[in-house]
Design a protein around this motif. Structure first.
Motif, PDB file in Angstrom:
ATOM      1  N   LEU A 209       0.960  -1.122   0.005  1.00  0.00           N
ATOM      2  CA  LEU A 209       0.088  -0.084   0.045  1.00  0.00           C
ATOM      3  C   LEU A 209       0.765   1.063   0.077  1.00  0.00           C
ATOM      4  CD1 LEU A 209      -2.735  -1.180   2.454  1.00  0.00           C
ATOM      5  CD2 LEU A 209      -3.019  -1.204  -0.142  1.00  0.00           C
ATOM      6  N   VAL A 210       1.956   1.211   0.678  1.00  0.00           N
ATOM      7  CA  VAL A 210       2.682   2.543   0.886  1.00  0.00           C
ATOM      8  C   VAL A 210       3.157   3.047  -0.540  1.00  0.00           C
ATOM      9  CG1 VAL A 210       4.845   3.459   1.623  1.00  0.00           C
ATOM     10  CG2 VAL A 210       3.162   2.313   3.285  1.00  0.00           C
ATOM     11  N   PRO A 211       3.637   2.108  -1.191  1.00  0.00           N
ATOM     12  CA  PRO A 211       4.234   2.160  -2.696  1.00  0.00           C
ATOM     13  C   PRO A 211       3.157   2.942  -3.613  1.00  0.00           C
ATOM     14  CG  PRO A 211       4.930   0.144  -2.115  1.00  0.00           C
ATOM     15  CD  PRO A 211       3.910   0.415  -1.111  1.00  0.00           C
ATOM     16  N   LEU A 212       1.728   2.780  -3.195  1.00  0.00           N
ATOM     17  CA  LEU A 212       0.583   3.394  -4.133  1.00  0.00           C
ATOM     18  C   LEU A 212       0.516   4.906  -3.872  1.00  0.00           C
ATOM     19  CD1 LEU A 212      -2.147   0.606  -3.584  1.00  0.00           C
ATOM     20  CD2 LEU A 212      -0.716   1.012  -5.460  1.00  0.00           C
ATOM     21  N   GLY A 213       1.214   5.400  -2.655  1.00  0.00           N
ATOM     22  CA  GLY A 213       1.091   6.826  -2.128  1.00  0.00           C
ATOM     23  C   GLY A 213      -0.225   6.946  -1.361  1.00  0.00           C
ATOM     24  N   THR A 214      -0.384   7.797  -0.198  1.00  0.00           N
ATOM     25  CA  THR A 214      -1.257   8.060   0.576  1.00  0.00           C
ATOM     26  C   THR A 214      -2.620   7.815   0.045  1.00  0.00           C
ATOM     27  OG1 THR A 214       0.218   9.364   1.909  1.00  0.00           O
ATOM     28  CG2 THR A 214      -1.970   9.422   2.639  1.00  0.00           C
ATOM     29  N   GLY A 215      -2.978   8.629  -0.631  1.00  0.00           N
ATOM     30  CA  GLY A 215      -4.463   8.560  -1.184  1.00  0.00           C
ATOM     31  C   GLY A 215      -4.905   7.257  -1.693  1.00  0.00           C
ATOM     32  N   ARG A 216      -4.240   6.581  -2.546  1.00  0.00           N
ATOM     33  CA  ARG A 216      -4.626   5.428  -3.306  1.00  0.00           C
ATOM     34  C   ARG A 216      -4.765   4.386  -2.032  1.00  0.00           C
ATOM     35  NH1 ARG A 216      -1.298   5.081  -8.869  1.00  0.00           N
ATOM     36  NH2 ARG A 216       0.437   5.543  -7.513  1.00  0.00           N
ATOM     37  N   ALA A 217      -3.652   4.453  -1.219  1.00  0.00           N
ATOM     38  CA  ALA A 217      -3.634   3.241  -0.339  1.00  0.00           C
ATOM     39  C   ALA A 217      -4.864   3.421   0.552  1.00  0.00           C
ATOM     40  CB  ALA A 217      -2.332   3.547   0.560  1.00  0.00           C
ATOM     41  N   LEU A 218      -5.203   4.570   0.928  1.00  0.00           N
ATOM     42  CA  LEU A 218      -6.599   4.549   1.886  1.00  0.00           C
ATOM     43  C   LEU A 218      -7.822   4.231   1.251  1.00  0.00           C
ATOM     44  CD1 LEU A 218      -5.592   8.205   3.551  1.00  0.00           C
ATOM     45  CD2 LEU A 218      -5.403   5.984   4.638  1.00  0.00           C
ATOM     46  N   LEU A 219      -7.767   4.728  -0.123  1.00  0.00           N
ATOM     47  CA  LEU A 219      -9.108   4.172  -0.901  1.00  0.00           C
ATOM     48  C   LEU A 219      -9.167   2.437  -1.039  1.00  0.00           C
ATOM     49  CD1 LEU A 219      -9.036   6.795  -3.765  1.00  0.00           C
ATOM     50  CD2 LEU A 219     -10.545   6.603  -1.867  1.00  0.00           C
ATOM     51  N   VAL A 220      -7.951   1.985  -0.962  1.00  0.00           N
ATOM     52  CA  VAL A 220      -7.829   0.673  -0.973  1.00  0.00           C
ATOM     53  C   VAL A 220      -8.368  -0.222   0.047  1.00  0.00           C
ATOM     54  CG1 VAL A 220      -6.204  -1.613  -1.334  1.00  0.00           C
ATOM     55  CG2 VAL A 220      -6.140   0.201  -2.877  1.00  0.00           C
ATOM     56  N   ILE A 221      -7.817   0.433   1.210  1.00  0.00           N
ATOM     57  CA  ILE A 221      -8.317   0.183   2.495  1.00  0.00           C
ATOM     58  C   ILE A 221      -9.756   0.274   2.785  1.00  0.00           C
ATOM     59  CG2 ILE A 221      -8.046   0.631   5.317  1.00  0.00           C
ATOM     60  CD1 ILE A 221      -5.047   1.138   4.510  1.00  0.00           C
ATOM     61  N   ALA A 222     -10.417   1.422   2.234  1.00  0.00           N
ATOM     62  CA  ALA A 222     -11.825   1.902   2.536  1.00  0.00           C
ATOM     63  C   ALA A 222     -12.579   0.554   1.836  1.00  0.00           C
ATOM     64  CB  ALA A 222     -12.076   3.118   1.961  1.00  0.00           C
ATOM     65  N   ALA A 223     -11.927   0.364   0.569  1.00  0.00           N
ATOM     66  CA  ALA A 223     -12.673  -0.757  -0.283  1.00  0.00           C
ATOM     67  C   ALA A 223     -12.998  -1.867   0.630  1.00  0.00           C
ATOM     68  CB  ALA A 223     -12.096  -0.774  -1.618  1.00  0.00           C
ATOM     69  N   ALA A 224     -11.642  -2.498   1.159  1.00  0.00           N
ATOM     70  CA  ALA A 224     -11.969  -3.515   1.922  1.00  0.00           C
ATOM     71  C   ALA A 224     -12.757  -3.466   3.174  1.00  0.00           C
ATOM     72  CB  ALA A 224     -10.235  -3.980   2.596  1.00  0.00           C
ATOM     73  N   VAL A 225     -12.890  -2.547   3.823  1.00  0.00           N
ATOM     74  CA  VAL A 225     -13.756  -2.193   5.045  1.00  0.00           C
ATOM     75  C   VAL A 225     -15.556  -2.197   4.396  1.00  0.00           C
ATOM     76  CG1 VAL A 225     -14.533  -0.653   6.689  1.00  0.00           C
ATOM     77  CG2 VAL A 225     -12.144  -0.993   6.196  1.00  0.00           C
ATOM     78  N   LEU A 226     -15.504  -1.687   3.389  1.00  0.00           N
ATOM     79  CA  LEU A 226     -16.785  -1.634   2.448  1.00  0.00           C
ATOM     80  C   LEU A 226     -17.334  -3.033   2.362  1.00  0.00           C
ATOM     81  CD1 LEU A 226     -16.818   1.538   0.308  1.00  0.00           C
ATOM     82  CD2 LEU A 226     -18.330   1.101   2.356  1.00  0.00           C
ATOM     83  N   LEU A 227     -16.244  -4.037   1.862  1.00  0.00           N
ATOM     84  CA  LEU A 227     -16.748  -5.432   1.487  1.00  0.00           C
ATOM     85  C   LEU A 227     -17.131  -5.934   2.586  1.00  0.00           C
ATOM     86  CD1 LEU A 227     -14.037  -6.357  -1.013  1.00  0.00           C
ATOM     87  CD2 LEU A 227     -16.225  -6.095  -1.429  1.00  0.00           C
TER      88      LEU A 227
END
Length: 247
Positions: A209-227
């Motif tokens: 996630l860190v290599p994605l940058g802050t914004g994209r990493a947070l969006l990935v985590i948010a998607a997992a929480v929504l699932l």
């Protein structure tokens, strides 16, 4: 009640869900510490120490970032505690509601980070808004996990789980998992999942996630929480909540 009772099956499902949330908490702290200026958004204890160092004039973390994280975490936990209890008292699905709220805040943080800083990290000196939103989301998570009340699985820290696991092993040093009752196996599984989940989440966040940058990493985590929230809407939570005022 036998060890193969429906209650134990429900507890096992809760352990699985809480393990995923614990992994995500480790990932959040990896992203926040490594890309948001050495601040923890999930591990409030770390921010308390950072704040104490800053107030004492030592270390390289200014007062504003840990203070912002602590304040937002407290606000998120307080508001979520009131709202989730209100939902629970009326028989509403408070668990998915808590996860959706957490995910929305993470999405807002991710969008803000992308809008201000693109796909790179958040500059440590000039953007406390992202820190506040992520810490607010983790405060909501803290109250959600508290209401689920799976013993030894607060999803945000591992110290107690480490102590519980060590004490259990020392009490029964020769007891393998097969030599325990189902309840004992489940307890040891909870503690192990908490410690392993935080560690795995940290590794996941750092490497993926860190290599994605802050914004994209947070969006990935948010998607997992929504699932997880969507799964909570499909599979009704166990009826036997162990929190006063729960559904």
């Amino acid at each position: 009640m036998s060890d193969a009772s429906p209650v134990l099956a429900t507890d096992a499902r809760r352990v699985a869900v809480m393990t995923v949330l614990t992994v995500l908490a480790g990932a959040v702290d990896a992203v926040s510490f490594l890309t948001m200026g050495k601040v923890f958004c999930a591990l409030a204890t770390g921010n308390v120490l950072f704040l104490s160092f800053a107030l004492a004039g030592e270390g390289d973390v200014p007062v504003a970032r840990p203070a912002t994280a602590i304040g937002a975490f407290v606000a998120g936990a307080a508001v979520a505690g009131v709202v989730l209890k209100w939902l629970a008292d009326r028989g509403r699905r408070w668990f998915p509601a808590g996860l959706v709220c957490e995910a929305v805040l993470l999405v807002c943080a991710g969008v803000l980070a992308l809008a201000r800083h693109g796909t790179g990290p958040v500059p440590a000196q000039d953007d406390r808004g992202v820190v506040a939103l992520v810490a607010l989301a983790m405060g909501v998570r803290a109250s959600t996990a508290l209401r689920v009340h799976v013993p030894g699985m607060p999803t945000l820290l591992s110290q107690t789980a480490i102590a519980e696991l060590l004490n259990d092993v020392l009490r029964r040093p020769r007891a393998a998992l097969r030599g325990m009752t189902a309840k004992q196996r489940l307890a040891r599984t909870r503690w192990t999942a908490t410690v392993g989940g935080i560690f795995s989440g940290g590794v996941l966040g750092t490497l993926l996630l860190v290599p994605l940058g802050t914004g994209r990493a947070l969006l990935v985590i948010a998607a997992a929480v929504l699932l997880l929230a969507a799964a909570g809407l499909i599979v009704r939570p166990g009826a036997r909540e162990r929190v006063p005022g729960g559904p």
